[in-house]
Design a protein around this motif. Structure first.
Motif, PDB file in Angstrom:
ATOM      1  N   LYS A  11       1.037  -1.444  -0.042  1.00  0.00           N
ATOM      2  CA  LYS A  11      -0.107  -0.217  -0.012  1.00  0.00           C
ATOM      3  C   LYS A  11       0.895   1.285   0.166  1.00  0.00           C
ATOM      4  O   LYS A  11       0.662   2.370  -0.499  1.00  0.00           O
ATOM      5  CB  LYS A  11      -0.747  -0.010   1.131  1.00  0.00           C
ATOM      6  CG  LYS A  11      -2.008  -1.143   1.293  1.00  0.00           C
ATOM      7  CD  LYS A  11      -3.100  -0.865   0.346  1.00  0.00           C
ATOM      8  CE  LYS A  11      -3.973  -1.978  -0.071  1.00  0.00           C
ATOM      9  NZ  LYS A  11      -4.044  -2.964   0.786  1.00  0.00           N
ATOM     10  N   ILE A  12       2.031   1.263   0.664  1.00  0.00           N
ATOM     11  CA  ILE A  12       2.698   2.528   0.948  1.00  0.00           C
ATOM     12  C   ILE A  12       3.397   2.725  -0.302  1.00  0.00           C
ATOM     13  O   ILE A  12       3.540   3.984  -0.652  1.00  0.00           O
ATOM     14  CB  ILE A  12       3.937   2.116   2.030  1.00  0.00           C
ATOM     15  CG1 ILE A  12       3.068   1.954   3.567  1.00  0.00           C
ATOM     16  CG2 ILE A  12       4.879   3.316   1.949  1.00  0.00           C
ATOM     17  CD1 ILE A  12       4.064   1.781   4.470  1.00  0.00           C
ATOM     18  N   TYR A  13       3.984   1.696  -1.248  1.00  0.00           N
ATOM     19  CA  TYR A  13       4.761   1.954  -2.491  1.00  0.00           C
ATOM     20  C   TYR A  13       3.843   1.819  -3.751  1.00  0.00           C
ATOM     21  O   TYR A  13       4.410   1.859  -4.718  1.00  0.00           O
ATOM     22  CB  TYR A  13       5.702   1.068  -2.523  1.00  0.00           C
ATOM     23  CG  TYR A  13       6.624   1.169  -1.450  1.00  0.00           C
ATOM     24  CD1 TYR A  13       8.025   1.872  -1.889  1.00  0.00           C
ATOM     25  CD2 TYR A  13       6.650   0.791  -0.331  1.00  0.00           C
ATOM     26  CE1 TYR A  13       9.104   2.098  -0.838  1.00  0.00           C
ATOM     27  CE2 TYR A  13       8.047   0.862   0.826  1.00  0.00           C
ATOM     28  CZ  TYR A  13       8.956   1.130   0.266  1.00  0.00           C
ATOM     29  OH  TYR A  13       9.941   1.712   1.213  1.00  0.00           O
ATOM     30  N   ASP A  14       2.473   1.455  -3.616  1.00  0.00           N
ATOM     31  CA  ASP A  14       1.478   1.407  -4.622  1.00  0.00           C
ATOM     32  C   ASP A  14       1.902   0.268  -5.539  1.00  0.00           C
ATOM     33  O   ASP A  14       1.877   0.513  -6.679  1.00  0.00           O
ATOM     34  CB  ASP A  14       1.315   2.930  -5.384  1.00  0.00           C
ATOM     35  CG  ASP A  14       0.645   3.843  -4.531  1.00  0.00           C
ATOM     36  OD1 ASP A  14      -0.280   3.431  -3.958  1.00  0.00           O
ATOM     37  OD2 ASP A  14       1.088   5.049  -4.668  1.00  0.00           O
TER      38      ASP A  14
END
Lengths: 263, 347
Positions: B124-127
């Motif tokens: 999620k953080i790095y898509d």
């Protein structure tokens, strides 16, 4: 950008709930402990009013409204911004702050989102009960507008608490263990549990213009019970905003001073 | 253009020099005295995309400080670092989205949650697109043998298990560059092997740039083609690993614990001077240095065993410290140390 952070916060939130469920006993004990601590405070007010009927023109429920509003604001800070307390000992001293600096997101957001403090939930519920009960006993008919205002005041109050903690916690970048400073400034909020009129003027000035915790309790309460400070009650959100602007500046300055650890 | 460019990189720490005793500590509050310590002293190098570079040096040589400046954790005192065209500490978000890192001393995973939850959060953080994430996860699970591990809370994993999960976390978002700071510290041979093979594999197949610091020369030998050696904050060697290995790393030292040595041993050792360099000899202990390209360990044993009862033996690999030390000695002897014939080395 904002949406990404909201989405991410929800993801962090879910993970934190899972951790909470990992430690169920911890959750219950923590919530109960802080609940009892707060109960003793309100009990103290109750004992005083066994002997007097008003205090500088304030009735029992006037005071509990102030008390309840502060508890709500304080518990929001406690639940959502608790990681600021351990920035020094857990993140900077041990070098774990490095990990926050390696993610493609704001390290401050990462720090705050990393933890959800269950102990604050008990306080929040107690604060809610006290506030609602006070409003009911004072025969105040809020309407939708009133409820919306209360929410706005409480959120602003929480933001004021968080911003002040952020400023003091940032000192960790220089002194590493900032606990005493955070605690000293934070403790001043105990004065804001009661109406400012009962104190010496100097305390009122400090709580309004220096460490403005009064905007999380006394001034918002005045909006509902009309004791002469109604105009100031609306400043709460502005105070919160200004404090956050200052806190973010301080944070940005502090992060430049981060020196990591030896390995 | 190189993916990492380092020019005249310099970092100096201000250290508060503490005085001793209680009085000293009180005095320190009013008159703090600072000394500055140079950690990294004007180093230069550049690294191409897809390279695997070993970055080695003794403790306190400036390795971690360099890595921290490359990742943007620390701001250089002067000089320049460019990573994929960005200045790491200035363009933090941009830079962080293309790098991965493992710091052997600390974890980036959530202590109370199973690794899989950390991976999902990283996604999620790095898509990272779902499909790509699932593919990576299944590949890494197989290569590092994580199947059983990723559902156990991190705090219940052993050091080796944790490190395998940690390595996967550093690669799961397909970074262009991965920094590994002591990833094998304190691990057993089996785990080390798994981790080395994994890094080698990913470096080759996905041309991820890898920068590895370690104290284990075997890590470097197996994973890296190029090595940068740093000492006292300065680069003392930058080149192919083979050259270093041939000139220096080919020596091994055997320690024999012996009993009943015959007097003839000295004479015998003298006749083998070409291969064996006797380092020390006492009635119960013999240390012999040998060139492993000219003679095997078992041959060394065969030479000595007729004259002594060998109770026990250990073989020692050269440490990074000794290689750095030897490098210095050779540089003094002969500036062009690489081309020098290692056999002439005097001990």
């Amino acid at each position: 950008m904002l949406f990404k952070y909201i989405r991410l916060y929800i993801e962090f939130f879910k993970q934190n709930i899972k951790i909470m469920l990992e430690y169920r006993a911890d959750f219950i004990i923590g919530a109960m402990a802080s609940l009892f601590m707060q109960m003793s405070g309100i009990f103290f007010v109750w004992v005083i009013f066994k002997n007097v009927t008003t205090l500088q023109g304030w009735t029992f429920y006037d005071i509990t409204l102030v008390y309840g509003l502060l508890m709500l604001s304080k518990s929001l800070n406690h639940i959502f911004f608790d990681n600021l307390w351990v920035l020094g000992p857990q993140y900077i001293r041990q070098g774990n702050f490095d990990t926050l600096l390696l993610r493609p997101i704001s390290p401050l957001f990462h720090l705050i989102a990393n933890r959800l403090q269950q102990d604050g939930i008990g306080n929040f519920l107690l604060g809610l009960v006290i506030t609602v009960k006070s409003l009911y006993e004072l025969n105040l008919n809020l309407g939708i507008k009133g409820v919306a205002l209360i929410i706005l005041f409480v959120v602003s109050g929480g933001a004021i608490f968080a911003a002040i903690n952020l400023i003091t916690a940032t000192s960790s970048f220089w002194v590493v263990n900032s606990y005493h400073l955070i605690w000293t400034v934070y403790s001043v909020n105990e004065f804001a549990l009661y109406p400012l009129n009962i104190y010496h003027k100097a305390i009122g000035i400090i709580l309004t213009w220096v460490i403005p915790y009064a905007f999380a309790s006394f001034y918002p309460a005045n909006y509902f019970i009309h004791k002469g400070y109604e105009q100031l009650s609306f400043i709460s959100p502005i105070v919160a905003l200004v404090l956050w602007v200052i806190a973010l500046r301080v944070w940005r300055f502090g992060i430049k001073n981060y020196t990591s650890t030896g390995s | 253009m190189a993916i990492i460019e380092v020019n005249d990189l310099y970092k100096e720490y201000k250290i508060n020099q503490k005085k001793e005793g209680v009085l000293g500590a009180i005095g320190n509050i009013f008159y703090p005295r600072y000394i500055s310590k140079v950690a990294v002293n004007k180093i230069n190098f550049s690294i191409e995309e897809g390279e695997a570079v070993g970055y080695i040096g003794a403790n306190g040589a400036g390795k971690s400080t360099t890595i921290k400046m490359l990742t943007g954790i620390l701001t250089p005192t002067s000089g320049r670092v460019l990573v994929n065209g960005n200045i790491p500490y200035k363009h933090r978000v941009k830079n962080n989205s293309i790098i991965g890192a493992v710091f052997g001393q600390r974890t980036q995973m959530w202590w109370d949650l199973p690794p899989i939850e950390t991976y999902k959060l990283i996604q999620k953080i790095y898509d990272v697109p779902k499909k790509q994430f699932d593919e990576n996860l299944s590949t890494f699970t197989e290569l590092l043998d994580l199947k059983e591990l990723i559902k156990i809370p991190v705090r219940q994993l052993s050091l080796g298990q944790k490190m395998r999960c940690e390595i996967a976390a550093a690669f799961i978002h397909d970074p262009k560059i991965v920094y590994l700071d002591e990833p094998t510290i304190g691990l057993d041979i089996m785990v080390k092997d798994k981790i080395r093979n994994f890094i080698k594999n990913i470096n080759k197949k996905r041309s991820v740039t890898v920068i590895l610091t370690t104290h284990d020369l075997q890590d470097i030998e197996e994973v890296c083609k190029r090595v940068i050696i740093i000492d006292n904050g300065q680069v003392v060697y930058d080149g192919k690993i083979e050259e270093i290995k041939n000139s220096l790393g080919k020596y091994r030292t055997v320690h024999f614990q012996v009993k009943n040595c015959s007097n003839n041993l000295d004479n015998v050792l003298d006749t083998q001077k070409e291969y064996l360099f006797e380092v020390s000899k006492s009635p119960y202990d013999i240390q012999v240095k040998f060139d492993r390209q000219k003679i095997t360990a078992s041959e060394v044993m065969n030479i000595i065993s007729p004259y002594c009862d060998i109770m026990d033996l250990t073989i020692q690999e050269p440490s990074i410290e000794s290689i750095v030390r030897d490098l210095y000695r050779k540089q003094v002897d002969n500036n062009d140390f690489i081309k020098e014939n290692a056999g002439n080395c005097k001990y």
